[in-house]
Write an enzyme that holds these catalytic residues in place. Structure first.
Site, PDB file in Angstrom:
ATOM      1  N   GLU A 237      -0.687  -9.307  -0.448  1.00  8.63           N
ATOM      2  CA  GLU A 237      -2.121  -9.540  -0.192  1.00  8.63           C
ATOM      3  C   GLU A 237      -2.898  -9.600  -1.513  1.00  8.63           C
ATOM      4  O   GLU A 237      -3.839 -10.390  -1.653  1.00  8.63           O
ATOM      5  CB  GLU A 237      -2.667  -8.436   0.719  1.00  8.63           C
ATOM      6  CG  GLU A 237      -2.085  -8.537   2.134  1.00  8.63           C
ATOM      7  CD  GLU A 237      -2.489  -7.368   3.019  1.00  8.63           C
ATOM      8  OE1 GLU A 237      -2.084  -6.220   2.719  1.00  8.63           O
ATOM      9  OE2 GLU A 237      -3.229  -7.588   3.994  1.00  8.63           O
TER      10      GLU A 237
ATOM     11  N   GLY B  62       0.565  -4.963   0.902  1.00 10.41           N
ATOM     12  CA  GLY B  62      -0.620  -5.053   0.036  1.00 10.41           C
ATOM     13  C   GLY B  62      -0.341  -5.762  -1.276  1.00 10.41           C
ATOM     14  O   GLY B  62      -1.261  -6.305  -1.901  1.00 10.41           O
TER      15      GLY B  62
ATOM     16  N   GLU C 112       4.340  -5.069   7.428  1.00 12.55           N
ATOM     17  CA  GLU C 112       3.505  -4.046   8.076  1.00 12.55           C
ATOM     18  C   GLU C 112       3.849  -3.776   9.537  1.00 12.55           C
ATOM     19  O   GLU C 112       3.810  -2.634   9.994  1.00 12.55           O
ATOM     20  CB  GLU C 112       2.016  -4.441   7.988  1.00 12.55           C
ATOM     21  CG  GLU C 112       1.376  -4.176   6.632  1.00 12.55           C
ATOM     22  CD  GLU C 112       1.500  -5.340   5.673  1.00 12.55           C
ATOM     23  OE1 GLU C 112       2.348  -6.231   5.922  1.00 12.55           O
ATOM     24  OE2 GLU C 112       0.752  -5.376   4.679  1.00 12.55           O
TER      25      GLU C 112
ATOM     26  N   ALA D 211       0.872  -1.180   0.000  1.00 13.75           N
ATOM     27  CA  ALA D 211       0.000   0.000   0.000  1.00 13.75           C
ATOM     28  C   ALA D 211       0.905   1.225   0.000  1.00 13.75           C
ATOM     29  O   ALA D 211       2.062   1.154   0.440  1.00 13.75           O
ATOM     30  CB  ALA D 211      -0.877  -0.013   1.243  1.00 13.75           C
TER      31      ALA D 211
HETATM   32  N1  COA Z   1       4.580   3.153  -0.696  1.00 13.16           N
HETATM   33  C1  COA Z   1       4.956   4.322  -1.252  1.00 13.16           C
HETATM   34  N2  COA Z   1       6.072   4.451  -1.998  1.00 13.16           N
HETATM   35  C2  COA Z   1       6.818   3.366  -2.173  1.00 13.16           C
HETATM   36  C3  COA Z   1       6.488   2.109  -1.619  1.00 13.16           C
HETATM   37  C4  COA Z   1       5.314   2.032  -0.845  1.00 13.16           C
HETATM   38  N3  COA Z   1       4.900   0.883  -0.310  1.00 13.16           N
HETATM   39  N4  COA Z   1       7.445   1.213  -1.968  1.00 13.16           N
HETATM   40  C5  COA Z   1       8.336   1.890  -2.717  1.00 13.16           C
HETATM   41  N5  COA Z   1       7.969   3.172  -2.850  1.00 13.16           N
HETATM   42  C6  COA Z   1       8.632   4.250  -3.583  1.00 13.16           C
HETATM   43  C7  COA Z   1       9.848   4.783  -2.828  1.00 13.16           C
HETATM   44  O1  COA Z   1       9.448   5.732  -1.867  1.00 13.16           O
HETATM   45  C8  COA Z   1      10.635   5.392  -3.959  1.00 13.16           C
HETATM   46  O2  COA Z   1      10.035   6.610  -4.333  1.00 13.16           O
HETATM   47  P1  COA Z   1      10.949   7.924  -4.609  1.00 13.16           P
HETATM   48  O3  COA Z   1      11.872   7.518  -5.723  1.00 13.16           O
HETATM   49  O4  COA Z   1       9.958   8.972  -4.990  1.00 13.16           O
HETATM   50  O5  COA Z   1      11.673   8.179  -3.313  1.00 13.16           O
HETATM   51  C9  COA Z   1      10.392   4.420  -5.108  1.00 13.16           C
HETATM   52  O6  COA Z   1       9.190   3.734  -4.790  1.00 13.16           O
HETATM   53  C10 COA Z   1      11.492   3.391  -5.273  1.00 13.16           C
HETATM   54  O7  COA Z   1      11.656   2.712  -4.038  1.00 13.16           O
HETATM   55  P2  COA Z   1      13.080   2.585  -3.265  1.00 13.16           P
HETATM   56  O8  COA Z   1      12.791   2.362  -1.818  1.00 13.16           O
HETATM   57  O9  COA Z   1      13.969   3.730  -3.620  1.00 13.16           O
HETATM   58  O10 COA Z   1      13.652   1.249  -3.932  1.00 13.16           O
HETATM   59  P3  COA Z   1      14.705   0.254  -3.281  1.00 13.16           P
HETATM   60  O11 COA Z   1      15.153  -0.651  -4.391  1.00 13.16           O
HETATM   61  O12 COA Z   1      15.768   0.976  -2.522  1.00 13.16           O
HETATM   62  O13 COA Z   1      13.860  -0.619  -2.214  1.00 13.16           O
HETATM   63  C11 COA Z   1      11.940  -1.859  -1.435  1.00 13.16           C
HETATM   64  C12 COA Z   1      12.805  -1.455  -2.648  1.00 13.16           C
HETATM   65  C13 COA Z   1      10.716  -2.617  -1.962  1.00 13.16           C
HETATM   66  C14 COA Z   1      12.749  -2.784  -0.508  1.00 13.16           C
HETATM   67  C15 COA Z   1      11.498  -0.595  -0.670  1.00 13.16           C
HETATM   68  O14 COA Z   1      10.950   0.326  -1.609  1.00 13.16           O
HETATM   69  C16 COA Z   1      10.489  -0.835   0.408  1.00 13.16           C
HETATM   70  O15 COA Z   1      10.821  -1.356   1.475  1.00 13.16           O
HETATM   71  N6  COA Z   1       9.196  -0.444   0.160  1.00 13.16           N
HETATM   72  C17 COA Z   1       8.163  -0.499   1.144  1.00 13.16           C
HETATM   73  C18 COA Z   1       7.674  -1.935   1.325  1.00 13.16           C
HETATM   74  C19 COA Z   1       6.612  -1.988   2.416  1.00 13.16           C
HETATM   75  O16 COA Z   1       6.877  -1.777   3.588  1.00 13.16           O
HETATM   76  N7  COA Z   1       5.380  -2.304   1.988  1.00 13.16           N
HETATM   77  C20 COA Z   1       4.274  -2.458   2.902  1.00 13.16           C
HETATM   78  C21 COA Z   1       3.467  -1.190   2.960  1.00 13.16           C
HETATM   79  S1  COA Z   1       2.113  -1.346   4.053  1.00 13.16           S
END
Ligand code: COA
Length: 260
Positions: free
Chosen positions: A114, A111, A134, A66
């Site tokens: 999910e 999400g 989460e 999400a």
């Molecule tokens: N919500 C909002 N934005 C998200 C996102 C999320 N769940 N997951 C990734 N993004 C965005 C990042 O903020 C970034 O945006 P920006 O370039 O404007 O800063 C872009 O997507 C790329 O992500 P980034 O984190 O730079 O890539 P990465 O390769 O370093 O890491 C992940 C990849 C998937 C490990 C990392 O993005 C992450 O942990 N995301 C969140 C996962 C999460 O907790 N999901 C559950 C949400 S309830």
């Protein structure tokens, strides 16, 4: 019809829905969740669609969860509404009488996992990473994850993934039954298409009835589920597809199903 954040196309009875926010790793903001519900309705209502694949745009993520920037601003009431809307969209996919296959082409977190769990089948690329992070954000999975993960892989695996936020790679996911098949990196969509092709060769009414039997049966006692199965078996026995399937076998040819 495609929408702002969802690409949608239908070809040869197979619909493909692509979550299209690659710059945000296809994170689900409220608009995207709404569009998933809308697109699921479109696929369900379209008689020319026999199966649906869901995937993510780009080569890095299926869906990275999400949208955290949206969630961060929510109040209690908004949080519950967000969860309700996500659950409704994902349940619309799960309740379809057409097979829905997740082509997991990268990160499927929160999400995103999910969403994949609400699909009937999951094909993962070898580089796919799945998890429910989460609790580390101070929330719990709210789009059905606490319910569907435990039902799919059992309470032990589900609680470990939820409570420790440990992410699993495709091979481990396959071993625990979280994904059906692992394919080489870059081939998730091709693998899902191949699986869909096999389903599309079956009797279409029988596919729909089998999905119903399993979906509703899992909510019932074994005895009630078997009684339900018997009534569906009776119904399917009165179809043209059943006559065609059996006649084709006896005549040593491929069946030509009409879905009637
Ligand atoms: N919500 C909002 N934005 C998200 C996102 C999320 N769940 N997951 C990734 N993004 C965005 C990042 O903020 C970034 O945006 P920006 O370039 O404007 O800063 C872009 O997507 C790329 O992500 P980034 O984190 O730079 O890539 P990465 O390769 O370093 O890491 C992940 C990849 C998937 C490990 C990392 O993005 C992450 O942990 N995301 C969140 C996962 C999460 O907790 N999901 C559950 C949400 S309830």
């Amino acid at each position: 019809m495609s929408t702002d954040n969802i690409l949608y196309e239908v070809k040869d009875r197979l619909a493909v829905m692509t979550v299209n926010r690659p710059g945000k790793l296809n994170a689900l903001d409220s608009r995207t969740v709404k569009e998933i519900l809308q697109t699921a309705g479109q696929a369900a209502a379209d008689d020319s669609v026999g199966a649906l694949i869901i995937t993510g745009a780009g080569d890095k993520a299926f869906v990275a969860g999400a949208d955290i920037s949206e969630l961060a601003r929510q109040t209690l009431v908004e949080g519950q509404a967000t969860s309700d809307r996500g659950q409704a969209a994902f349940s619309a996919l799960e309740n379809m009488d057409k097979p829905v296959i997740a082509a997991i082409n990268g990160f499927a977190l929160g999400g995103g996992l999910e969403l994949a769990l609400a699909c009937h089948l999951r094909v993962a690329a070898a580089n796919a990473v799945m998890g429910l992070p989460e609790l580390g954000l101070g929330i719990i999975p709210g789009y059905g994850g606490t319910q569907r993960l435990a039902r799919l892989v059992g309470r032990g695996h589900a609680l470990e993934m939820i409570l420790t936020a440990r992410k699993v790679k495709a091979d481990e996911a396959a071993r625990m039954g979280l994904v059906n098949r692992v394919v080489p990196e870059g081939e998730a969509l091709a693998g899902a298409r191949e699986m869909a092709g096999k389903i599309l060769a079956q009797g279409p009414l029988a596919v729909a009835f089998a999905l119903r039997a399993v979906r509703h049966g899992l909510e019932m006692s074994l005895a009630a589920g078997q009684a339900y199965e018997a009534s569906l078996f009776g119904m399917v026995s009165a179809t043209d597809d059943m006559r065609e399937g059996m006649t084709a076998f006896l005549e040593k040819r491929k069946p030509d199903f009409t879905g009637r």
